[in-house]
Design an enzyme around this catalytic site. Sequence first.
Site, PDB file in Angstrom:
ATOM      1  NE  ARG A 114       7.517  -3.107  10.193  1.00  0.00           N
ATOM      2  CZ  ARG A 114       7.930  -4.344  10.143  1.00  0.00           C
ATOM      3  NH1 ARG A 114       9.126  -4.636  10.576  1.00  0.00           N
ATOM      4  NH2 ARG A 114       7.163  -5.278   9.691  1.00  0.00           N
TER       5      ARG A 114
ATOM      6  CG  ASP B  75      10.757  -3.089  17.492  1.00  0.00           C
ATOM      7  OD1 ASP B  75      10.193  -2.963  16.378  1.00  0.00           O
ATOM      8  OD2 ASP B  75      11.443  -4.078  17.788  1.00  0.00           O
TER       9      ASP B  75
ATOM     10  NE  ARG C   5       7.880   0.045   2.030  1.00  0.00           N
ATOM     11  CZ  ARG C   5       6.733  -0.416   2.527  1.00  0.00           C
ATOM     12  NH1 ARG C   5       6.377  -1.679   2.312  1.00  0.00           N
ATOM     13  NH2 ARG C   5       5.926   0.366   3.207  1.00  0.00           N
TER      14      ARG C   5
ATOM     15  NE  ARG D 216       0.810   2.739   3.342  1.00  0.00           N
ATOM     16  CZ  ARG D 216       1.491   1.630   3.486  1.00  0.00           C
ATOM     17  NH1 ARG D 216       0.872   0.510   3.770  1.00  0.00           N
ATOM     18  NH2 ARG D 216       2.801   1.629   3.396  1.00  0.00           N
TER      19      ARG D 216
ATOM     20  CG  ASP E  13      -3.270  -1.544   6.930  1.00  0.00           C
ATOM     21  OD1 ASP E  13      -4.212  -2.361   6.922  1.00  0.00           O
ATOM     22  OD2 ASP E  13      -2.162  -1.806   7.423  1.00  0.00           O
TER      23      ASP E  13
END
Length: 538
Positions: free
Chosen positions: A116, A148, A206, A213, A283
Amino acid sequence: MKANRSENFVNSLDMLSFDNSFVRELPADPDTRNRVRQVSQACYSLVQPTPVARPQTVAYAREVAELLGLSSADCETEQFAQVFAGNQLLPGMEPFAMCYGGHQFGNWAGQLGDGRAINLGEVVNDRSQRWMLQLKGAGPTPYSRRGDGLAVLRSSVREFLCSEAMHHLGVPTTRALSLVLTGEQVTRDMFYDGHPKLEPGAIVCRVAPSFIRFGSFQVHGWRNEIDLLRQLVNYCIRTDFPHLGEPSTEVYLQWFAEICRTTAELMVHWMRVGFVHGVMNTDNMSILGQTIDYGPYGWLEDYDPRWTPNTTDAQGRRYSFGQQPQIALWNLAQLANAIYPLIEQTEPLQQSLQLYGDVYQHDWRQMMARKLGFEQFDPASDEELVKELEQVLMLVETDMTIFYRQLAALDADADAADEVLIEPLHEAYYQPEQLTRESRGRIGRWLRNYLARVRQDGLPDLERAARMNAVNPKYVLRNYLAQLAIDKSETGDHSLVNELLEVLRRPYTEQTGKEQYADKRPEWARDRAGCSMLSCSS
Ligand code: AMP
Ligand code: MG
């Protein structure tokens, strides 16, 4: 140019300069359909944010805007809301979702990826710094699995405020530019107990030099995509670790050593300020040693190393406060396994893992010395003192943040009965009546030893207090404060989000009129959802 800009309020958004090295230099998923799938032989998938109904800016961080070359006026435009809700792409943006894998709660989970999060592109500012912009909650991607792709206001307020609070605390972290309401409702079953509810949808933008990661490397190791793994490592080194020089086996080792070091430093910071990440899956570990992915995180109120805010982790307490340094090491070992095929030597990787432990121990001691106002950590006396402090903090429910601030205010020459000596600490106790005669004696004894140690250094009280108050925050994003801001925001009043953002800009400074934000958790918040326990549902 600048003067002209401000005179006419020409929006600088259109002038942002993008240089999308990630999509340019790394292989893309050739399939451009936005449907959930396994994506092999690629580092990302191109995907568009899903348009939303009525974007409305709730808050923005002016310092982050400045990093990008945007003014506050820019952030207050309608276009800003449209862009950072994903409704409008600026020239140069190339949205994509990253492919990564990860270990979740110690188990390999296979492909995860930006389920997402949608990266918009890399802004290069006028200081030649590179900043990736990423929308969290901007709709489904090929990595959404059963989700979603959306985010709710509750979790977005938490991510927005905490990112900025951490930055101002001096803790490495991804940043947050904006918090925008989508004008749409999202269904969430907050406690996975069959009671779904509609919540306001929101998107945080962000900002970080990179969102790579540990899991970004793991996914290619797992798929045995060794060339691709090498390509990603080389890209990461060239882009984010250019000081290491051109990639080679030797440079890979230096790179891993540096990740071990920065991760150790990050853990020391978390322990210093009382931050509990809550979901330290691989992650959720940034390759840059930054705090990333603010989910069911929490702030230690009562000092308890076994505390975890994450309800999903209540049983195993894998990610509890005191476990974090050890878990980071475990995660680094997984990263070492993932990059091993490029190196094919165990010994030097082991040495870096060892280095993690050494850096952690060294820096942790220095950090504790600073918290206590000592010039240096003196193992001869301080090992014991710090060990006993840990016990003292656990005798009764003690607010860690308040404790250290009160400690800074003690008179080094104080010599009185236990009762009097511990009086200034009362504010830190949730239930002072829990203090037995025995525990008062033990706290008193520790304080006497502490003050003797302080006198050994001979710093004037004011100087010691100033040093301590520069590393022991007065204001942290207490779990209940974030919840109060959320409650208010959900009624359409975003004033507390903005007020907290303001207060948390100067976490070490006493702020007149803002004392209530340094108060210990009120009783009503003890067992309230969102204040003491959180789920991953967000
Ligand atoms: P987290 O525990 O939040 O770091 O998420 C683990 C994985 O689940 C990541 O790949 C996320 O992108 C994905 N994820 C979490 N929430 C959602 C959501 N609502 N929709 C799609 N993917 C999600
Ligand atoms: Mg995550």
